[in-house]
Design a protein around this motif. Sequence first.
Motif, PDB file in Angstrom:
ATOM      1  N   ARG A  37       0.829  -1.210   0.000  1.00 33.77           N
ATOM      2  CA  ARG A  37       0.000   0.000   0.000  1.00 33.77           C
ATOM      3  C   ARG A  37       0.860   1.255   0.000  1.00 33.77           C
ATOM      4  O   ARG A  37       0.485   2.265  -0.598  1.00 33.77           O
ATOM      5  CB  ARG A  37      -0.911  -0.004   1.221  1.00 33.77           C
ATOM      6  CG  ARG A  37      -1.954  -1.095   1.231  1.00 33.77           C
ATOM      7  CD  ARG A  37      -3.196  -0.687   0.501  1.00 33.77           C
ATOM      8  NE  ARG A  37      -4.204  -1.731   0.522  1.00 33.77           N
ATOM      9  CZ  ARG A  37      -5.448  -1.589   0.066  1.00 33.77           C
ATOM     10  NH1 ARG A  37      -5.820  -0.429  -0.433  1.00 33.77           N
ATOM     11  NH2 ARG A  37      -6.303  -2.577   0.101  1.00 33.77           N
ATOM     12  N   LEU A  38       2.002   1.205   0.648  1.00 34.10           N
ATOM     13  CA  LEU A  38       2.914   2.345   0.627  1.00 34.10           C
ATOM     14  C   LEU A  38       3.471   2.572  -0.781  1.00 34.10           C
ATOM     15  O   LEU A  38       3.627   3.714  -1.223  1.00 34.10           O
ATOM     16  CB  LEU A  38       4.061   2.129   1.617  1.00 34.10           C
ATOM     17  CG  LEU A  38       3.715   2.305   3.100  1.00 34.10           C
ATOM     18  CD1 LEU A  38       4.913   1.941   3.968  1.00 34.10           C
ATOM     19  CD2 LEU A  38       3.276   3.740   3.385  1.00 34.10           C
ATOM     20  N   VAL A  39       3.769   1.475  -1.472  1.00 34.14           N
ATOM     21  CA  VAL A  39       4.213   1.589  -2.871  1.00 34.14           C
ATOM     22  C   VAL A  39       3.093   2.185  -3.721  1.00 34.14           C
ATOM     23  O   VAL A  39       3.325   3.070  -4.556  1.00 34.14           O
ATOM     24  CB  VAL A  39       4.638   0.216  -3.421  1.00 34.14           C
ATOM     25  CG1 VAL A  39       4.950   0.311  -4.916  1.00 34.14           C
ATOM     26  CG2 VAL A  39       5.853  -0.313  -2.680  1.00 34.14           C
ATOM     27  N   THR A  40       1.878   1.699  -3.514  1.00 31.74           N
ATOM     28  CA  THR A  40       0.722   2.209  -4.258  1.00 31.74           C
ATOM     29  C   THR A  40       0.502   3.687  -3.980  1.00 31.74           C
ATOM     30  O   THR A  40       0.210   4.465  -4.901  1.00 31.74           O
ATOM     31  CB  THR A  40      -0.540   1.408  -3.878  1.00 31.74           C
ATOM     32  OG1 THR A  40      -0.334   0.027  -4.174  1.00 31.74           O
ATOM     33  CG2 THR A  40      -1.749   1.896  -4.650  1.00 31.74           C
ATOM     34  N   LEU A  41       0.635   4.080  -2.713  1.00 28.42           N
ATOM     35  CA  LEU A  41       0.487   5.489  -2.349  1.00 28.42           C
ATOM     36  C   LEU A  41       1.557   6.341  -3.028  1.00 28.42           C
ATOM     37  O   LEU A  41       1.267   7.424  -3.557  1.00 28.42           O
ATOM     38  CB  LEU A  41       0.582   5.639  -0.828  1.00 28.42           C
ATOM     39  CG  LEU A  41       0.520   7.062  -0.271  1.00 28.42           C
ATOM     40  CD1 LEU A  41      -0.808   7.717  -0.609  1.00 28.42           C
ATOM     41  CD2 LEU A  41       0.748   7.054   1.243  1.00 28.42           C
ATOM     42  N   THR A  42       2.798   5.841  -3.034  1.00 31.23           N
ATOM     43  CA  THR A  42       3.898   6.569  -3.681  1.00 31.23           C
ATOM     44  C   THR A  42       3.633   6.750  -5.170  1.00 31.23           C
ATOM     45  O   THR A  42       3.797   7.854  -5.717  1.00 31.23           O
ATOM     46  CB  THR A  42       5.226   5.823  -3.478  1.00 31.23           C
ATOM     47  OG1 THR A  42       5.460   5.630  -2.081  1.00 31.23           O
ATOM     48  CG2 THR A  42       6.387   6.602  -4.076  1.00 31.23           C
ATOM     49  N   HIS A  43       3.204   5.671  -5.833  1.00 28.15           N
ATOM     50  CA  HIS A  43       2.903   5.780  -7.258  1.00 28.15           C
ATOM     51  C   HIS A  43       1.731   6.720  -7.500  1.00 28.15           C
ATOM     52  O   HIS A  43       1.749   7.509  -8.460  1.00 28.15           O
ATOM     53  CB  HIS A  43       2.579   4.407  -7.862  1.00 28.15           C
ATOM     54  CG  HIS A  43       2.087   4.496  -9.269  1.00 28.15           C
ATOM     55  ND1 HIS A  43       0.745   4.475  -9.602  1.00 28.15           N
ATOM     56  CD2 HIS A  43       2.757   4.638 -10.446  1.00 28.15           C
ATOM     57  CE1 HIS A  43       0.608   4.572 -10.903  1.00 28.15           C
ATOM     58  NE2 HIS A  43       1.810   4.672 -11.443  1.00 28.15           N
ATOM     59  N   GLY A  44       0.715   6.637  -6.654  1.00 24.74           N
ATOM     60  CA  GLY A  44      -0.450   7.498  -6.826  1.00 24.74           C
ATOM     61  C   GLY A  44      -0.077   8.971  -6.792  1.00 24.74           C
ATOM     62  O   GLY A  44      -0.533   9.771  -7.619  1.00 24.74           O
ATOM     63  N   ILE A  45       0.774   9.347  -5.839  1.00 28.08           N
ATOM     64  CA  ILE A  45       1.192  10.753  -5.719  1.00 28.08           C
ATOM     65  C   ILE A  45       2.072  11.154  -6.901  1.00 28.08           C
ATOM     66  O   ILE A  45       1.857  12.204  -7.523  1.00 28.08           O
ATOM     67  CB  ILE A  45       1.936  10.975  -4.389  1.00 28.08           C
ATOM     68  CG1 ILE A  45       0.971  10.748  -3.205  1.00 28.08           C
ATOM     69  CG2 ILE A  45       2.530  12.377  -4.328  1.00 28.08           C
ATOM     70  CD1 ILE A  45       1.648  10.756  -1.857  1.00 28.08           C
TER      71      ILE A  45
END
Length: 245
Positions: A37-45
């Motif tokens: 989820r942290l990777v997903t959050l990073t990509h999202g931003i």
Amino acid sequence: MLLALPLRAACSLMAWLSLYAWFCHRYKHRSYEWSCRLVTLTHGILATCLSAYIGFIDGPWPLSHPGSPNTTLQVHGLCLSLGYFLFDLCWCVYFQTEGALMLAHHLVSIVGITASLALGESAAEVNAVIFGSEITNPLLQARWFLKEMGCYHSLAGDMVDFFFVVLFTGVRIGVGAWLMYCELASPKPRWYIKLGGVIMYAVSWVFMVSICRFARRKSMKKYHAWRSQRGEELSLRTNGHLKSH
């Protein structure tokens, strides 16, 4: 140029895998999903900021120039997201955390990005789709993290849900319909690029139905809780003014 594109996508995939491995090492006491989820959050931003700059500043404008040749910055942005979607698809399949709809969303995204890179065109509208898809992603991840930390049933949780519903409805459904119309009306984009846009918009509507059901359930719970609290307050006021006989 075409030979360099798979290398860029592979480098992007390795970068996201390395970031995931670092998060797993950094947060050993947390689950694997926490790190993902942290990777997903990073990509999202990153994807939201980069695609916004490409679409609104660098250009060309996707609503007026669908099917236009790809720019260098657009290619960089698409390769960045392609590596992420490959990583996340493999992670979801391996851990079996997502349903068929989310997997279909990832597959269509991968095929659409790959087709645009291979053709050397239509990155403007594909980039716009990435912007619309990822702008709500940080809020979705924030909701998950709030639940994990036991802070979801609070004002912060309500604000995250509110802005998620507003952004999803306004951008993915509202602006998405405008983009799809411009894509279908233009003679430039290939037919399979147009088909991919229609499929992505249809997937957004399936998500929208689920979101509407969720919003209705949460609103009804809030309303009943307010009615119950209001009834208790009225009862206390009335009992406090009862005359003794």
